[in-house]
Design a protein around this motif. Structure first.
Motif, PDB file in Angstrom:
ATOM      1  N   PRO A   1       4.148  10.793   3.351  1.00 49.15           N
ATOM      2  CA  PRO A   1       4.745   9.477   3.072  1.00 49.15           C
ATOM      3  C   PRO A   1       6.277   9.456   3.102  1.00 49.15           C
ATOM      4  CG  PRO A   1       2.916   9.871   1.588  1.00 49.15           C
ATOM      5  CD  PRO A   1       3.163  11.161   2.323  1.00 49.15           C
ATOM      6  N   ASP A   2       6.938  10.449   2.528  1.00 49.47           N
ATOM      7  CA  ASP A   2       8.403  10.463   2.538  1.00 49.47           C
ATOM      8  C   ASP A   2       8.947  10.615   3.957  1.00 49.47           C
ATOM      9  OD1 ASP A   2       8.575  10.073  -0.193  1.00 49.47           O
ATOM     10  OD2 ASP A   2       8.864  12.205  -0.649  1.00 49.47           O
TER      11      ASP A   2
ATOM     12  N   LYS B   1       8.736   7.275   5.685  1.00 51.78           N
ATOM     13  CA  LYS B   1       9.837   6.397   5.257  1.00 51.78           C
ATOM     14  C   LYS B   1      11.130   6.748   5.974  1.00 51.78           C
ATOM     15  CE  LYS B   1       7.977   5.525   0.671  1.00 51.78           C
ATOM     16  NZ  LYS B   1       8.102   5.831  -0.770  1.00 51.78           N
ATOM     17  N   GLU B   2      11.411   8.040   6.121  1.00 51.61           N
ATOM     18  CA  GLU B   2      12.625   8.464   6.826  1.00 51.61           C
ATOM     19  C   GLU B   2      12.583   8.077   8.302  1.00 51.61           C
ATOM     20  OE1 GLU B   2      14.484  12.287   6.124  1.00 51.61           O
ATOM     21  OE2 GLU B   2      13.213  12.535   4.344  1.00 51.61           O
TER      22      GLU B   2
ATOM     23  N   TYR C   1       6.136  15.553  10.010  1.00 52.41           N
ATOM     24  CA  TYR C   1       5.717  14.293   9.386  1.00 52.41           C
ATOM     25  C   TYR C   1       4.203  14.241   9.144  1.00 52.41           C
ATOM     26  CZ  TYR C   1       4.159  12.830  14.014  1.00 52.41           C
ATOM     27  OH  TYR C   1       3.510  12.757  15.221  1.00 52.41           O
TER      28      TYR C   1
END
Length: 189
Positions: free
Chosen positions: A68-69, A72-73, A60
Motif C-alpha cells: 500500500p505505501d 501511494k508513492e 511495489y
C-alpha cells in the motif's frame, strides 16, 4: 486502483501471458516466464520524471500482494504535474510497465512523460494535439507515456505487446510509447 477481484483476475492473466510469451517470443524475450513466477516473486518499478526531477525505484508487489505505501508513492509520482493533482494509479498499468521493463533486460529507469492527467490538462493537451484522446485513460490513472534512451520505440512497444495485457501505442515521431491497462490493442508506427 481497482478492486481486489479485478486485480486478482489481472494477476492470473499476466501470469498466463508471461508463460505464453516464452514460446511465442523466444529467444528475444527469454526471461518473460520467470518474471511473475516462483519463489521470491517481486515486482519493481524504476522511473524518473524530467518535469519534476523526481526518481522512483521501488518494489511495489511481493508474493501476491501490492504494498500500500508503495502504491501511494507511485500515485504521487505519476501525478498531473501541471495541476499537482493525483488519482489512485491502476496498478495493472504499473504491472505492464514493470513486465515490459524486465523483458528489455535493462537497468535504465523509464522516463515518465505523462501519467495521470486531470480533465483540465487533458483538454488543454487535446486543444494542442490531435493525438490526445477525448476520453483518455490517462484521466483514469490507467496509462503512462514512457521513454528510454537505450531502447527504441519499437523495442519498447514489442516488450509491452508481449504482455498481451493492455493498450500499446507507438509514437516514433515523439520518441515514446504509451502503455495502458485498457483493452488489448495497439496503434502507431
Amino acid at each position: 486502483m481497482t478492486n481486489d477481484s479485478s486485480l486478482s483476475f489481472t494477476r492470473r492473466a499476466l501470469l498466463g501471458a508471461f508463460a505464453a510469451t516464452t514460446v511465442a517470443a523466444a529467444p528475444t524475450f527469454t526471461k518473460a516466464a520467470g518474471f511473475l513466477r516462483g519463489a521470491g516473486d517481486i515486482r519493481r518499478i524504476k522511473m524518473f520524471s524530467g518535469r519534476t526531477g523526481e526518481r522512483i525505484d521501488m518494489i511495489y508487489w511481493i508474493e501476491g500482494d501490492y504494498i500500500p505505501d508503495a502504491a501511494k508513492e507511485i500515485t504521487y509520482f505519476m501525478r498531473d504535474w501541471r495541476t499537482d493533482s493525483t488519482k489512485g494509479v491502476d496498478l495493472r498499468t504499473v504491472d505492464i510497465m514493470a513486465a515490459a521493463h524486465n523483458l528489455l533486460d535493462i537497468n535504465e529507469p523509464f522516463m515518465l512523460l505523462s501519467g495521470y492527467r486531470s480533465p483540465q490538462t487533458n483538454a488543454m493537451l487535446r486543444s494542442k494535439s490531435r493525438g490526445v484522446a477525448k476520453n483518455s485513460l490517462h484521466m483514469k490513472a490507467q496509462a503512462a507515456d514512457l521513454r528510454l534512451a537505450s531502447r527504441s520505440v519499437n523495442q519498447m512497444a514489442r516488450a509491452a505487446l508481449a504482455c498481451k495485457a493492455g493498450g500499446v501505442g507507438r509514437y516514433s515521431g515523439s520518441n515514446f510509447v504509451h502503455m495502458d491497462c485498457g483493452p488489448v490493442r495497439n496503434w502507431g508506427a
